[in-house]
Enzyme design. Sequence first.
Site, PDB file in Angstrom:
ATOM      1  N   GLU A 197       5.608  31.007  32.362  1.00  0.00           N
ATOM      2  CA  GLU A 197       5.337  32.053  31.122  1.00  0.00           C
ATOM      3  C   GLU A 197       6.328  31.592  30.048  1.00  0.00           C
ATOM      4  O   GLU A 197       6.693  32.752  29.554  1.00  0.00           O
ATOM      5  CB  GLU A 197       5.668  33.492  31.945  1.00  0.00           C
ATOM      6  CG  GLU A 197       4.906  33.681  33.494  1.00  0.00           C
ATOM      7  CD  GLU A 197       3.441  34.154  32.908  1.00  0.00           C
ATOM      8  OE1 GLU A 197       3.039  34.245  31.921  1.00  0.00           O
ATOM      9  OE2 GLU A 197       2.646  34.201  34.016  1.00  0.00           O
TER      10      GLU A 197
HETATM   11  C1  LIG Z   1       4.767  25.748  39.513  1.00  0.00           C
HETATM   12  C2  LIG Z   1       4.098  25.570  38.152  1.00  0.00           C
HETATM   13  C3  LIG Z   1       2.873  26.591  37.971  1.00  0.00           C
HETATM   14  C4  LIG Z   1       2.671  26.496  36.385  1.00  0.00           C
HETATM   15  N1  LIG Z   1       1.536  27.295  36.588  1.00  0.00           N
HETATM   16  C5  LIG Z   1       0.652  27.161  35.300  1.00  0.00           C
HETATM   17  C6  LIG Z   1      -0.573  27.683  35.136  1.00  0.00           C
HETATM   18  O1  LIG Z   1      -0.973  28.185  35.987  1.00  0.00           O
HETATM   19  N2  LIG Z   1      -1.089  27.259  33.835  1.00  0.00           N
HETATM   20  C7  LIG Z   1      -0.669  26.689  32.868  1.00  0.00           C
HETATM   21  O2  LIG Z   1      -1.116  26.662  31.907  1.00  0.00           O
HETATM   22  N3  LIG Z   1       0.612  26.339  32.931  1.00  0.00           N
HETATM   23  C8  LIG Z   1       1.346  26.489  33.968  1.00  0.00           C
HETATM   24  N4  LIG Z   1       2.627  25.774  34.224  1.00  0.00           N
HETATM   25  C9  LIG Z   1       3.204  25.157  33.134  1.00  0.00           C
HETATM   26  C10 LIG Z   1       4.505  25.751  32.552  1.00  0.00           C
HETATM   27  O3  LIG Z   1       3.914  26.891  31.967  1.00  0.00           O
HETATM   28  C11 LIG Z   1       5.089  24.989  31.717  1.00  0.00           C
HETATM   29  O4  LIG Z   1       5.862  23.869  32.582  1.00  0.00           O
HETATM   30  C12 LIG Z   1       6.313  25.452  30.707  1.00  0.00           C
HETATM   31  O5  LIG Z   1       5.455  26.170  29.714  1.00  0.00           O
HETATM   32  C13 LIG Z   1       6.947  24.421  29.913  1.00  0.00           C
HETATM   33  O6  LIG Z   1       6.652  23.412  29.600  1.00  0.00           O
HETATM   34  P1  LIG Z   1       6.820  22.012  30.014  1.00  0.00           P
HETATM   35  O7  LIG Z   1       7.052  22.023  31.588  1.00  0.00           O
HETATM   36  O8  LIG Z   1       5.966  20.908  29.328  1.00  0.00           O
HETATM   37  O9  LIG Z   1       8.184  21.678  29.639  1.00  0.00           O
HETATM   38  P2  LIG Z   1       8.755  21.168  27.921  1.00  0.00           P
HETATM   39  O10 LIG Z   1       7.944  22.166  26.983  1.00  0.00           O
HETATM   40  O11 LIG Z   1       8.715  19.854  27.651  1.00  0.00           O
HETATM   41  O12 LIG Z   1      10.301  21.681  28.071  1.00  0.00           O
HETATM   42  C14 LIG Z   1      11.211  21.121  28.501  1.00  0.00           C
HETATM   43  C15 LIG Z   1      12.383  21.696  28.050  1.00  0.00           C
HETATM   44  O13 LIG Z   1      12.584  21.718  26.728  1.00  0.00           O
HETATM   45  C16 LIG Z   1      12.862  23.005  26.437  1.00  0.00           C
HETATM   46  N5  LIG Z   1      12.012  23.230  25.031  1.00  0.00           N
HETATM   47  C17 LIG Z   1      10.907  22.658  24.672  1.00  0.00           C
HETATM   48  N6  LIG Z   1      10.722  23.010  23.417  1.00  0.00           N
HETATM   49  C18 LIG Z   1      11.562  23.588  22.716  1.00  0.00           C
HETATM   50  C19 LIG Z   1      12.104  24.079  21.594  1.00  0.00           C
HETATM   51  N7  LIG Z   1      11.142  23.941  20.630  1.00  0.00           N
HETATM   52  N8  LIG Z   1      13.326  24.445  21.239  1.00  0.00           N
HETATM   53  C20 LIG Z   1      14.160  24.308  22.335  1.00  0.00           C
HETATM   54  N9  LIG Z   1      14.042  23.989  23.526  1.00  0.00           N
HETATM   55  C21 LIG Z   1      12.660  23.738  23.993  1.00  0.00           C
HETATM   56  C22 LIG Z   1      12.332  23.770  27.166  1.00  0.00           C
HETATM   57  O14 LIG Z   1      12.803  25.254  27.296  1.00  0.00           O
HETATM   58  C23 LIG Z   1      12.769  23.085  28.507  1.00  0.00           C
HETATM   59  O15 LIG Z   1      14.123  23.623  29.152  1.00  0.00           O
HETATM   60  C24 LIG Z   1       3.268  25.834  35.603  1.00  0.00           C
HETATM   61  C25 LIG Z   1       4.372  25.103  35.700  1.00  0.00           C
HETATM   62  C26 LIG Z   1       4.933  25.003  37.296  1.00  0.00           C
HETATM   63  C27 LIG Z   1       6.331  24.180  37.230  1.00  0.00           C
END
Ligand SMILES: Cc1cc2nc3c(=O)[nH]c(=O)nc-3n(C[C@H](O)[C@H](O)[C@H](O)COP(=O)(O)OP(=O)(O)OC[C@H]3O[C@@H](n4cnc5c(N)ncnc54)[C@H](O)[C@@H]3O)c2cc1C
Length: 601
Positions: A408
């Site tokens: 979220e």
């Molecule tokens: C168990 C699980 C269920 C999920 N369910 C869903 C679902 O039903 N539908 C769906 O669409 N998604 C889902 N997700 C995805 C989830 O919403 C994303 O994992 C989340 O938004 C973070 O994206 P990412 O994993 O690519 O991390 P990244 O975006 O790569 O982030 C990695 C780190 O970098 C930081 N970061 C990234 N951008 C910035 C910035 N601009 N400035 C500072 N820090 C930053 C983040 O805060 C984090 O600490 C799920 C994830 C999990 C693990």
Amino acid sequence: METLNKDILRGGQFLVKETKCEDVFTLEDLNEEQKMMRESTKEFVDRDLWGHWERFEQKDYAYTEETMRKAGELGLLSIAVPEAYGGMGMGFVSTMLVCDYISGATGSFSTAFGAHTGIGTMPITLYGTKEQKQKYVPKLATGEWFGAYCLTEPGAGSDANSGKTKAVLSKDGKFYNITGQKMWISNAGFCNLFIVFARIEDDKNITGFIVENDPENGITLGDEEKKLGIHSSSTRQVFFNETKVPVENMLSERGNGFKIAMNALNVGRIKLAAACLEAQRRVTTEAVKYANERIQFKTPIMNFGAIKAKVADMATNVYADESACYRAAKNIEDRIALREADGNSHQEAELKGVEEYAIECSILKVAVSEHVQHTTDEGIQIFGGMGFSADTPMESAWRDARISRIYEGTNEINRMLAVGMLVKKAMKGHVDLLGPATAVGEELMGIPSFDTPDFSELFSEEKDLVTRLKKVFLMIAGSAVQKYGPALEEHQMLLMSAADILIQIYLAESTILRTEKNAKRFGEDSQAAQIAMSKLYLYRAVDIINQKGKEAIVSFAEGDEQRMMLMGLKRFTKYTNQPNVVALRTLVADKVAADNGYTFD
Ligand SMILES: Cc1cc2nc3c(=O)[nH]c(=O)nc-3n(C[C@H](O)[C@H](O)[C@H](O)COP(=O)(O)OP(=O)(O)OC[C@H]3O[C@@H](n4cnc5c(N)ncnc54)[C@H](O)[C@@H]3O)c2cc1C
């Protein structure tokens, strides 16, 4: 019929306007119907979820689906769905309540529940056409069908609008062919419908689609992800290969997908905060029961100050979280009602009503997800070695809690959003930050009053302090905006500190207002522990604000300006009468120990 309060604060205005305790909604204000709903939700949880806790730990995905279906039969999936589409059409507070109490037993079920009722269904109820709603929502409301939400891709996580999934219009103009890879999709393994975000041509923004799950239509799933926690929540990759989607299944307009995604997330965020409440209550209760029974050094460990401090903080955190969550939920409910009274359709009113409080939604998501993490961690500590054992529920509670800081919108993103949205609202003139920030600047130049204030009335000092804490935020944010202008968003470390200050102010104020309201109507004596928790929360908030405020000031201000702001920080965070923190923690812990659990909800 409740009269509408037309003066309810707009989103973010808590920072610059005083709220009277009579104007906050608290858990103690639930009506009989809501209390009954809470009881039946708890019964379902104890019988069908808590009673089968091991199955959730053993990756029994089928059991998650089975319990979701049962929840549907009991009407628990339809609380937020309008009556016209087979739902109960209940108010926002009631929907929060079910989300709260259904989510305490296992993160696997609460994730499935949240993904289905929130991001899997809400985009259709909020943005769907009448035909789309008639076709899909009744099935989703009963649990005949389940929904999932496909936004994230391997290369598009926090940067959600950068997805590569494509939607190409067919030659006859009747279909879009969707091709792309989505990942981390909750409920993917058993859902009947996906909300999919894809890009049409080279559009700047993505577009939303309703896509029925049909393996014959180019849809394949990856294996179940091997996860740290929420073991029985189905999380898979979803591959779309020329998946044919009728043009009438586009959600809202072309290019509106990012907006849909973000608005669905606003609701998702406050509901996720609610979903982290009952876990804290249950963990606190289990920890206290254990501490009352576990004997070491010939004494129940509950008698040790080191354990009491933990229990007091655990109870205080969830009490504060409840106060803030239900305050915001009622603001949203009232705002929706006001908009409907002004002639908006329910759909439009709900959309705008939640959007109005997007700042509070982000604040709550961050605060409550971090509190549940802390509480489950201390739960393990109170259980000692047994806490580390997978045979006790502390271990899984700790693992399950971890995801809430990630999905979220990560807590980093939500921290930046909370401050960023507030600054934007100020620029648009929706919240007057400039006036109050200028007044704080003038106050700093003036001579402070040396009168000794009369703080004899309950919470008079605490409320005065909260007013001054708001000045800390205004002082720092005001100067930072002046110094950096729109480039402020590049100064992330500063934004993180500002967000922490904002979060602490909202939670501390909400907690005090709840207790003040209850002390006035139920008597101070009946609220002794709640008064102690409110004072304790504020004390800790002041500490955090001091630390974060100093960090911000010494990093971006120099010379005289720095000296003046540090002096302001000292003045605005000063207690006339320091609270006895040991006495407060002891009082709270003794009450929780005597009740053998958390009983303040
Ligand atoms: C168990 C699980 C269920 C999920 N369910 C869903 C679902 O039903 N539908 C769906 O669409 N998604 C889902 N997700 C995805 C989830 O919403 C994303 O994992 C989340 O938004 C973070 O994206 P990412 O994993 O690519 O991390 P990244 O975006 O790569 O982030 C990695 C780190 O970098 C930081 N970061 C990234 N951008 C910035 C910035 N601009 N400035 C500072 N820090 C930053 C983040 O805060 C984090 O600490 C799920 C994830 C999990 C693990």
